[in-house]
Design a protein around this motif. Sequence first.
Motif, short mmCIF file in Angstrom:
data_model
loop_
_atom_site.label_atom_id
_atom_site.label_comp_id
_atom_site.label_asym_id
_atom_site.label_seq_id
_atom_site.Cartn_x
_atom_site.Cartn_y
_atom_site.Cartn_z
N THR A 175 0.83 -1.21 0.00
CA THR A 175 0.00 0.00 0.00
C THR A 175 0.86 1.25 0.00
O THR A 175 0.58 2.22 -0.73
N LEU A 178 2.11 2.11 -3.43
CA LEU A 178 1.12 2.79 -4.27
C LEU A 178 1.01 4.27 -3.90
O LEU A 178 0.87 5.13 -4.77
N ARG A 181 3.95 6.06 -5.25
CA ARG A 181 3.89 6.20 -6.71
C ARG A 181 2.92 7.31 -7.13
O ARG A 181 2.74 7.56 -8.31
N ALA A 183 -0.46 7.58 -6.19
CA ALA A 183 -1.88 7.22 -6.27
C ALA A 183 -2.69 8.07 -5.28
O ALA A 183 -2.26 8.32 -4.15
N HIS A 184 -3.86 8.52 -5.71
CA HIS A 184 -4.71 9.36 -4.87
C HIS A 184 -5.86 8.57 -4.25
O HIS A 184 -6.20 8.76 -3.09
N THR A 185 -6.47 7.68 -5.04
CA THR A 185 -7.62 6.92 -4.56
C THR A 185 -7.32 5.44 -4.73
O THR A 185 -7.29 4.91 -5.85
N ILE A 186 -7.07 4.77 -3.61
CA ILE A 186 -6.59 3.38 -3.65
C ILE A 186 -7.67 2.44 -3.14
O ILE A 186 -8.24 2.64 -2.06
N ASP A 244 -7.49 5.03 -8.76
CA ASP A 244 -6.33 5.03 -9.66
C ASP A 244 -5.26 4.03 -9.24
O ASP A 244 -4.18 3.98 -9.84
N ALA A 245 -5.55 3.21 -8.23
CA ALA A 245 -4.60 2.18 -7.81
C ALA A 245 -5.35 1.08 -7.06
O ALA A 245 -6.33 1.35 -6.36
N LEU A 272 -4.16 3.03 -14.18
CA LEU A 272 -4.43 2.26 -12.96
C LEU A 272 -3.17 1.51 -12.54
O LEU A 272 -2.64 0.71 -13.32
N LEU A 273 -2.71 1.77 -11.32
CA LEU A 273 -1.58 1.03 -10.75
C LEU A 273 -2.11 -0.21 -10.03
O LEU A 273 -3.14 -0.14 -9.36
N ALA A 333 3.13 -1.29 -11.44
CA ALA A 333 3.09 -0.18 -10.46
C ALA A 333 4.51 0.24 -10.08
O ALA A 333 5.40 -0.59 -9.97
#
Length: 333
Positions: A175, A178, A181, A183-186, A244-245, A272-273, A333
């Motif tokens: 996590t 991500l 990297r 990511a905003h919304t996982i 986005d992840a 998408l990661l 990712a």
Amino acid sequence: MSQRTAPTLDDVARAAGVSRATASRVINGVVPVSQPAAEAVRRAVEMLGYRPNTAARALVTRRVGAVVVLVPETEERVFSDPFFPRAYHGALEAFRHTGIHVLLSMAHPHDGVDPMLAFFLSDHADGAIVISHHGHDFARAVAASSRPVVFVGNPGVPGLAYVDVDQLKASATATRHLIDRGAHTIGSVTGPMDMAAGVERLRGFQQELAEAGRSGHLIAEGDFTFAGGEAAAYDLLSHHPGIDALFVASDLMASGAIRAAERLGRRVPDDLLIVGFDDSVVATQSIPTLTTMENRPDVLARTAGQMLLEKLNGTEPESPVILPSRLVQRESA
């Protein structure tokens, strides 16, 4: 013409330079002996072509000379997931030089786990390694027997021996990767919630997001299969297109998640990661290849086998044994 007689235990002891009792202990695996003595006996056995009398040995040791790997999963699941062949290979390695046979028992889709339990509770095996159990009932039923048992994965029953990867730390690491990297919304496709691995990987995911001041509510439960991962990811991404992840709790499900993303017009890793879990052959064959957390089923099962061997030899192994995991970064990712 005199007929050559088969080598005896006394012949093995003389060739190895040890007592008859020591040779017997090595061959029967009743109690541990020193490593040099054990190696000398094994060399003598191989050189002479000695074959123990299994019927006589069973009477002395009250053993049948076999352990069983119990997998409470269907045959279809066992033969489609690369985790299980690697795990069985690890179990074989643990008992390779012991003369103990390693059997495999799986659940049939229509019969459930009852025949597996009946097999184990009969006189067909001296002990068991349990892999991929669901809930606590199976663990309790197996542990209720007088035979030694070691679990791969936390059985959720206090006092039972087990080996596991550090699920919580590994999922937190995935996590965090991500987040780092960008990511905003996982979201997360979890494992089954009746399995310790599913629960712990979800906990690590949610705790790491909480520490980052983010919400960990975007989740969908999977079943550790490709189809289950695809269905869960499709549902999650359809209802929450801003994701986005994804942290996906197994490589097989992560591969399914890539398929789901493609169906929705999402590109991995551009849109998408995805981080998986297991570092299996699926991770290297997936397009794109999967960034994933290491999880060595062969090492886990071999360790469980060594722990079971200690139990068979009358000693109690250190438990639990918790193995580390590391991030293996590839293309997703």
